[in-house]
Scaffold this motif. Structure first.
Motif, PDB file in Angstrom:
ATOM      1  N   GLU A  88      27.850  71.153  52.652  1.00 22.23           N
ATOM      2  CA  GLU A  88      27.939  71.260  54.106  1.00 22.23           C
ATOM      3  C   GLU A  88      26.910  70.338  54.740  1.00 22.23           C
ATOM      4  N   ASN A  89      27.257  69.744  55.860  1.00 20.17           N
ATOM      5  CA  ASN A  89      26.347  68.828  56.549  1.00 20.17           C
ATOM      6  C   ASN A  89      25.809  67.764  55.609  1.00 20.17           C
ATOM      7  N   ASN A 107      22.077  65.974  55.672  1.00 22.36           N
ATOM      8  CA  ASN A 107      21.111  66.419  54.663  1.00 22.36           C
ATOM      9  C   ASN A 107      20.720  65.298  53.708  1.00 22.36           C
TER      10      ASN A 107
END
Ligand SMILES: Nc1ncnc2c1ncn2[C@@H]1O[C@H](COP(=O)(O)OP(=O)(O)OP(=O)(O)O)[C@@H](O)[C@H]1O
Ligand SMILES: [Mg+2]
Lengths: 235, 342
Positions: B138-139, B143
């Motif tokens: 995710e993201n 990140n």
């Protein structure tokens, strides 16, 4: 048994979708998995194909456990998954996509044979061999995805909604091609929205609802089952 | 699309890519006539090396979706390794100028540095990105971007702690008088830097186009799930991609050691330049990065020539801002535009 799925739980992150799903497929069988939208049909296929790791349960293919193997290793064992989203290589041509389907086949002659087989089955793909996959129509892309799935001469094909969004005539073509494939000895597990047609052509079926197998049996029996008729056929 | 070649040629010239390339060629020719051939020579030499760094950046973004801000540090590692491998050989080369060994030893240093970059790439993927990938996707873009910034800081400081802040440079790799090309004298090292870049770009292009592994890398950049489905070892490809792109950066750094002595933050300039290139060319567009590298190199050379040195970062930055506003997908468009939408 070619494929044995034993009580698998699976889902996405913490969200569990499948609950103790078990099913079996014998070599050469043509089996369908039907169920309402969101029942977990695609999740089941993805779990078998190794794209999702099951939280519990076991999957055996040709007697060997394949539970938790990554997708590429499952593919190498002879399971070919044709996904709902198709997952084509959009910036490659039709022919390049097909050759990618035979990535695990190192023998050039065998690759060519498979290519001819697919072109024979879908002459439309042969006409468009030089076109980029991303610029093909929805129906053509479906054919390409199925064709790519056949390129590795799989033992088992998992096909997710091949007729979704296709015109009736193309739907026929797709069902016909699956029939030809099945007659050439490939075991097929089909997920389809078109329940009437699917129960006509397959040998056996499983009904999945809310992540659980509700019913299983011969397709002809399922077609006349009151529950199936009520839920899927609206009668 | 038209099958008529004249019509498609006209269309190409009207496209953003055609327009930019045509403008760049005209500007280069005009400046060359105005100021002399050294403009062209400088552009070609700078562009060649820049394309190596930018190609790696585009590759890592296209295949792994990582906006790499530690790429300059692999360039730095390249300079560092080349320095420590080459310096001990220096005396020998001085005593044996003109021999085959004197010509080949610099190559050894550069190749070793490139390989060291590849090894560092493997370590980076294994220790950093594969762990992030296992944890959560995710993201991912955000990140992984933050991780690369952290990585950059760590590598710069490690260099400082272990090897100190002084310049670790060499006078030159190849001895002998400068070569004269189009009446411009350029040092042998500069010529070789360009030749090496050209060889690497060509080899890389052939690899990506004609080999099974190259096709697998392209497949992963276009559809990861699709790649898994057809049996491609995704993790292996990601590892290879990171390793190759770090090796390219280190190779570039090593070839340019005569211009960029090794020090902790030597990689920042090439990093910024390479980012200009990939934004100009379109993120993830590997071949576009090669063309973009020459355009940015030209821009840099022209800025220094006509506006003055010190401006060579300002002008490209302004241009990049304009491009991001009007054509965020880059001039050549990106093969991986979809990734950012996902
Ligand atoms: N990537 C995902 N992340 C989170 N939840 C998901 C994801 N994919 C599917 N789901 C959820 O899992 C459930 C089952 O999805 P699945 O795609 O398996 O259903 P399906 O039976 O194939 O439905 P359909 O007939 O619409 O294709 C749905 O509730 C869906 O919202
Ligand atoms: Mg589905």
């Amino acid at each position: 048994m070619l494929l044995e799925v034993k009580k698998i739980d699976a889902g996405y992150g913490f969200l569990q979708i499948l609950r103790k799903v078990s099913l079996e497929i014998d070599k050469g069988e043509y089996v369908c998995l039907v169920g309402p939208n969101g029942a977990g049909k695609s999740t089941t296929l993805k779990t078998i194909a190794g794209l999702i790791k099951p939280m519990a349960g076991e999957i055996l293919f040709e007697g060997h456990p394949i539970t938790g193997l990554p997708g590429n290793k499952v593919a190498r064992r002879g399971i070919s998954y044709v996904s709902e989203e198709m997952n084509l290589f959009v910036n490659m041509t039709v022919q390049e996509n097909l050759y990618m389907g035979a990535y695990t086949v190192r023998d050039k002659k065998l690759q060519k044979e498979r290519l001819d087989f697919v072109y024979n089955l879908f002459p439309r793909l042969a006409e468009r061999r030089g076109q980029l996959a991303g610029t093909m129509s929805g129906g053509e892309r479906k054919m390409l995805a199925i064709g790519r799935g056949m390129m590795s001469s799989p033992t088992l094909m998992l096909v997710d909604e091949p007729s979704f969004g296709l015109a009736p005539q193309l739907t026929e073509t797709v069902f016909d091609s699956l029939e030809i494939l099945r007659n050439s000895g490939v075991t097929i597990m089909l997920v389809e929205q078109n329940v009437t047609k699917t129960l006509e052509v397959t040998d056996r079926g499983y009904v999945l609802e809310n992540g659980r197998i509700q019913l299983a049996g011969k397709s002809s029996d399922l077609a006349s089952d009151p529950h199936v008729r009520k839920v899927f056929l609206g009668v | 699309m038209s099958n008529n070649p004249t019509v498609s040629a006209v269309e190409w010239f009207k496209s953003a890519a055609g327009l930019t390339i045509s403008l760049a060629v005209i500007a280069a020719l005009a400046a060359t006539i105005d100021r002399g051939p050294y403009i062209l020579v400088n552009t070609v030499v700078t562009g060649g090396m820049l394309s190596l760094v930018a190609m790696g950046l585009a590759l890592v973004f296209g295949v792994m979706n990582i906006p790499m801000f530690a790429h300059g540090e692999y360039f730095m590692i390249g300079t560092l390794v080349a320095y420590y491998v080459f310096t001990p050989m220096n005396g020998y080369i001085d005593q044996h100028t003109g021999t085959l060994a004197a010509a080949l030893l610099p190559l050894v240093a550069i190749i070793v540095a490139g390989l060291a970059g590849g090894v560092m790439g493997v370590l980076t993927e294994k220790l950093v990105f594969s762990n992030l990938r296992k944890r959560s996707r995710e993201n991912w873009v955000m990140n992984s971007f933050l991780l690369t910034v952290g990585l950059s800081v760590v590598l710069i400081n490690l260099h400082q702690l272990i090897f100190g802040t002084e310049f670790k440079g060499i006078v030159g790799y190849w001895r002998g008088a400068p070569l004269s090309i189009m009446d411009v004298f350029i040092s042998r090292d500069r010529c070789m830097a360009f030749v090496l870049a050209a060889v690497m770009v060509t080899a890389f292009w052939l690899f990506m186009t004609y080999t099974r592994t190259g096709r697998a890398i392209r497949a992963v950049s276009q559809d990861e799930t699709g790649a898994l489905i057809v049996g491609i070892d995704l993790n292996g490809i990601l590892l290879l991609t990171m390793s190759m792109s770090c090796a390219l950066a280190a190779f570039a750094g090593a070839s340019l050691l005569f211009m960029y002595p090794s020090y902790p933050s030597v990689g920042l300039e090439p990093l910024y330049m390479a980012w200009f290139v990939v934004i100009l060319a379109g993120l993830g567009n590997v071949l576009g990065a090669v063309v973009g590298a020459f355009i940015v190199a030209l821009l840099k050379v022209l800025t220094v020539e006509y506006i003055g040195s010190g401006w060579e970062f300002v002008v490209p930055s302004v241009l990049i801002i304009i491009i991001l506003i009007f054509k965020p997908s880059g001039i050549f468009g990106s093969e991986v535009r979809g990734i950012l939408d996902k």
